[in-house]
Design a protein around this motif. Structure first.
Motif, PDB file in Angstrom:
ATOM      1  N   VAL A 135       1.017  -1.374   0.116  1.00 49.38           N
ATOM      2  CA  VAL A 135       0.127  -0.138  -0.123  1.00 49.38           C
ATOM      3  C   VAL A 135       0.970   1.393  -0.072  1.00 49.38           C
ATOM      4  O   VAL A 135       1.903   1.196   0.868  1.00 49.38           O
ATOM      5  CB  VAL A 135      -0.893  -0.020   1.251  1.00 49.38           C
ATOM      6  N   THR A 136       0.651   2.212  -1.139  1.00 46.54           N
ATOM      7  CA  THR A 136       1.552   3.125  -1.175  1.00 46.54           C
ATOM      8  C   THR A 136       0.768   4.402  -1.548  1.00 46.54           C
ATOM      9  O   THR A 136      -0.465   4.315  -1.924  1.00 46.54           O
ATOM     10  CB  THR A 136       2.717   3.087  -2.075  1.00 46.54           C
ATOM     11  N   PHE A 137       1.282   5.566  -1.557  1.00 45.00           N
ATOM     12  CA  PHE A 137       0.417   6.834  -1.918  1.00 45.00           C
ATOM     13  C   PHE A 137       1.227   7.941  -2.943  1.00 45.00           C
ATOM     14  O   PHE A 137       2.475   7.508  -2.989  1.00 45.00           O
ATOM     15  CB  PHE A 137      -0.087   7.630  -0.815  1.00 45.00           C
ATOM     16  N   GLY A 138       0.658   8.478  -3.754  1.00 44.51           N
ATOM     17  CA  GLY A 138       1.576   9.523  -4.495  1.00 44.51           C
ATOM     18  C   GLY A 138       0.264  10.480  -5.233  1.00 44.51           C
ATOM     19  O   GLY A 138      -1.022  10.188  -5.223  1.00 44.51           O
ATOM     20  N   ASN A 147      -5.856  14.648   2.806  1.00 47.07           N
ATOM     21  CA  ASN A 147      -6.764  13.670   2.997  1.00 47.07           C
ATOM     22  C   ASN A 147      -6.124  12.305   2.454  1.00 47.07           C
ATOM     23  O   ASN A 147      -6.177  11.149   3.222  1.00 47.07           O
ATOM     24  CB  ASN A 147      -8.033  13.818   2.139  1.00 47.07           C
ATOM     25  N   THR A 148      -5.212  12.495   1.641  1.00 43.02           N
ATOM     26  CA  THR A 148      -4.454  11.053   1.176  1.00 43.02           C
ATOM     27  C   THR A 148      -3.399  10.709   2.388  1.00 43.02           C
ATOM     28  O   THR A 148      -3.643   9.522   2.560  1.00 43.02           O
ATOM     29  CB  THR A 148      -3.681  11.410  -0.281  1.00 43.02           C
ATOM     30  N   VAL A 149      -2.881  11.503   2.851  1.00 41.88           N
ATOM     31  CA  VAL A 149      -1.901  11.145   3.883  1.00 41.88           C
ATOM     32  C   VAL A 149      -2.591  10.480   5.128  1.00 41.88           C
ATOM     33  O   VAL A 149      -2.262   9.686   5.811  1.00 41.88           O
ATOM     34  CB  VAL A 149      -1.106  12.354   4.284  1.00 41.88           C
ATOM     35  N   MET A 150      -3.880  11.051   5.370  1.00 39.31           N
ATOM     36  CA  MET A 150      -4.486  10.569   6.458  1.00 39.31           C
ATOM     37  C   MET A 150      -4.840   9.247   6.342  1.00 39.31           C
ATOM     38  O   MET A 150      -4.823   8.474   7.148  1.00 39.31           O
ATOM     39  CB  MET A 150      -5.838  11.614   6.783  1.00 39.31           C
ATOM     40  N   ARG A 151      -5.546   8.992   5.060  1.00 38.03           N
ATOM     41  CA  ARG A 151      -5.924   7.712   4.771  1.00 38.03           C
ATOM     42  C   ARG A 151      -4.775   6.685   4.670  1.00 38.03           C
ATOM     43  O   ARG A 151      -5.190   5.504   5.023  1.00 38.03           O
ATOM     44  CB  ARG A 151      -6.754   7.811   3.337  1.00 38.03           C
ATOM     45  N   VAL A 169      -2.668   1.838  -4.646  1.00 39.67           N
ATOM     46  CA  VAL A 169      -2.147   3.214  -4.584  1.00 39.67           C
ATOM     47  C   VAL A 169      -3.215   4.280  -4.240  1.00 39.67           C
ATOM     48  O   VAL A 169      -4.229   4.333  -5.047  1.00 39.67           O
ATOM     49  CB  VAL A 169      -1.460   3.517  -6.006  1.00 39.67           C
ATOM     50  N   LEU A 170      -3.017   5.030  -3.208  1.00 35.52           N
ATOM     51  CA  LEU A 170      -3.687   6.145  -2.829  1.00 35.52           C
ATOM     52  C   LEU A 170      -3.404   7.330  -3.506  1.00 35.52           C
ATOM     53  O   LEU A 170      -2.013   7.755  -3.387  1.00 35.52           O
ATOM     54  CB  LEU A 170      -3.783   6.293  -1.248  1.00 35.52           C
ATOM     55  N   LEU A 217      -6.642   1.311  -7.414  1.00 34.23           N
ATOM     56  CA  LEU A 217      -6.518   2.846  -7.372  1.00 34.23           C
ATOM     57  C   LEU A 217      -7.572   3.359  -6.362  1.00 34.23           C
ATOM     58  O   LEU A 217      -8.852   3.230  -6.764  1.00 34.23           O
ATOM     59  CB  LEU A 217      -6.391   3.837  -8.834  1.00 34.23           C
ATOM     60  N   LYS A 218      -7.320   4.357  -5.458  1.00 36.68           N
ATOM     61  CA  LYS A 218      -8.033   5.045  -4.662  1.00 36.68           C
ATOM     62  C   LYS A 218      -7.820   6.395  -4.638  1.00 36.68           C
ATOM     63  O   LYS A 218      -6.862   7.035  -4.298  1.00 36.68           O
ATOM     64  CB  LYS A 218      -7.926   4.353  -3.226  1.00 36.68           C
ATOM     65  N   PHE A 219      -8.851   7.193  -5.327  1.00 37.84           N
ATOM     66  CA  PHE A 219      -8.669   8.701  -5.271  1.00 37.84           C
ATOM     67  C   PHE A 219      -9.235   9.392  -4.147  1.00 37.84           C
ATOM     68  O   PHE A 219     -10.258   9.069  -3.795  1.00 37.84           O
ATOM     69  CB  PHE A 219      -9.475   9.165  -6.730  1.00 37.84           C
ATOM     70  N   CYS A 220      -8.190  10.133  -3.531  1.00 40.44           N
ATOM     71  CA  CYS A 220      -8.502  10.609  -2.181  1.00 40.44           C
ATOM     72  C   CYS A 220      -8.564  12.137  -2.129  1.00 40.44           C
ATOM     73  O   CYS A 220      -8.920  12.613  -0.967  1.00 40.44           O
ATOM     74  CB  CYS A 220      -7.396  10.095  -1.148  1.00 40.44           C
ATOM     75  N   GLY A 221      -8.522  12.766  -3.246  1.00 43.62           N
ATOM     76  CA  GLY A 221      -8.671  14.086  -3.098  1.00 43.62           C
ATOM     77  C   GLY A 221      -7.299  14.933  -2.855  1.00 43.62           C
ATOM     78  O   GLY A 221      -6.626  14.938  -3.857  1.00 43.62           O
ATOM     79  N   THR A 222      -7.455  15.592  -1.686  1.00 38.12           N
ATOM     80  CA  THR A 222      -6.167  16.415  -1.438  1.00 38.12           C
ATOM     81  C   THR A 222      -5.017  15.489  -0.762  1.00 38.12           C
ATOM     82  O   THR A 222      -5.366  14.573  -0.490  1.00 38.12           O
ATOM     83  CB  THR A 222      -6.628  17.370  -0.515  1.00 38.12           C
TER      84      THR A 222
END
Length: 332
Positions: free
Chosen positions: A76-79, A135-139, A102-103, A127-132
């Motif tokens: 699980v990662t983000f960008g 919000n992505t970091v929080m999720r 990927v968030l 892929l999960k679209f988190c907006g800002t």
């Protein structure tokens, strides 16, 4: 002779204790750029993999080896929506039979963003679209599987300790190329800095090898998320400190290491927002057959070009952007 694991050759004790998988096409070439200047050189990490290149592949050799060594099954990662890290992680997870989520946070739309979203989908990422960004970091940090033994949580850009070691190894690779007469010793090496592992790893590696080049990071990401520092000299230094502590535990005697150098003045109006200096660099490099992107490499290349113009010393631009052509499957 340049090899794929020069760090392990210098420190054989790492071979049995530091997980590593051969996933990249290394070493990447280092070449002159005569159309830019007689003192201009480039390190071609854009061709670090036959399908999708860029600097993330080096990091993932160590990161995904760590995932496998821990028996994890799901990364699980983000960008940002155009994350190169997300593409590289999805591609190599698919190759290794790992799940990948990927968030995503929003960034200005561009061809790179559109292409990378399609690439991640076709490499099987969820892929999960988190907006800002906030919000992505929080999720990411509050993910319901945060303490699962099957999940591996990977910070944006692959910038954890394992990813940083990938660029310690890269510094040893460049050192071997210089020692082998492939290129001269540069006075400065320019890299874009977002999540910091590239700058952190090269700075550590330069100290370990005795590489005399100054490693110059060009900030291309927000320095803070609210009051929380995210891309500052302090955050780079903390990543370096954690990585050095890990290498020490593996038996390396760590030398004194210079503070990381991070330049803010090329960031422009925001993350992923094109800049005039970046556009000029893109046009200049296009004439050399090198593609840049507006988010990361154009801003770092702009700083490199300014330094080339101001100094007759040898300068090296470390090209971190994928240049492999887009190849999409027929999804219809």
């Amino acid at each position: 002779m340049t090899t794929t694991r020069p760090l392990f050759e210098a420190y054989p004790q790492l071979t049995d204790t530091l997980p590593w998988l051969q996933l990249a096409d290394l070493p990447t070439p280092v070449e002159p750029l005569p159309d830019i200047g007689s003192n201009a050189w480039i390190k071609r990490d854009d061709i670090s993999h036959a399908i999708y290149g860029g600097n993330k592949i080096r990091k993932l050799e160590f990161i995904l080896a760590d995932v496998m060594a821990q028996g994890r099954e799901h990364v699980v990662t983000f960008g940002a929506t155009g994350t190169n890290h997300g593409v590289a992680t999805a591609m190599l997870c698919q190759k290794l039979g790992l799940r990948c989520t990927v968030l995503l946070f929003e960034q200005p739309e561009s061809k790179t963003v559109r292409d990378n979203l399609l690439r991640m989908q076709q490499f099987g990422a969820e892929l999960k679209f988190c907006g800002t960004l906030a919000n992505t970091v929080m999720r990411y940090y509050c993910h319901p599987q945060r303490f699962s033994r099957k999940h591996y949580f990977l910070f944006a850009g692959g910038s954890n300790i394992a990813g940083t070691i990938g660029f310690v190894n890269a510094a040893f690779e460049l050192w071997q190329q210089i020692e082998g007469g492939v290129c001269p010793m540069p006075a400065r090496i320019f890299v874009p800095v977002g999540s910091a592992a590239t700058l952190a790893g090269l700075t550590i590696g330069a100290a370990l090898t005795g590489l005399k080049a100054e490693i110059v990071g060009i900030r291309v990401a927000p320095s803070h998320l609210g009051v929380i520092p995210t891309c500052t000299v302090g955050t780079v230094h903390q990543l370096m400190k954690r990585t050095c502590n890990t290498l020490s535990r593996h038996g390396l005697e760590m030398p004194a290491i210079a503070a990381p150098k991070l330049i803010d003045s090329y960031y422009g109006e925001g993350y992923g927002v094109r800049s005039e200096a970046g556009d000029k660099a893109t046009a200049k490099f296009s004439g050399c057959g090198i593609a840049l992107d507006q988010t990361y490499t154009a801003k770092a290349a702009a700083a490199y070009l300014d330094s080339i113009e101001a100094s007759g010393e040898v300068q090296l631009y470390w090209h971190t952007y994928n240049s492999r052509p887009v190849k999409f499957l027929d999804v219809h």
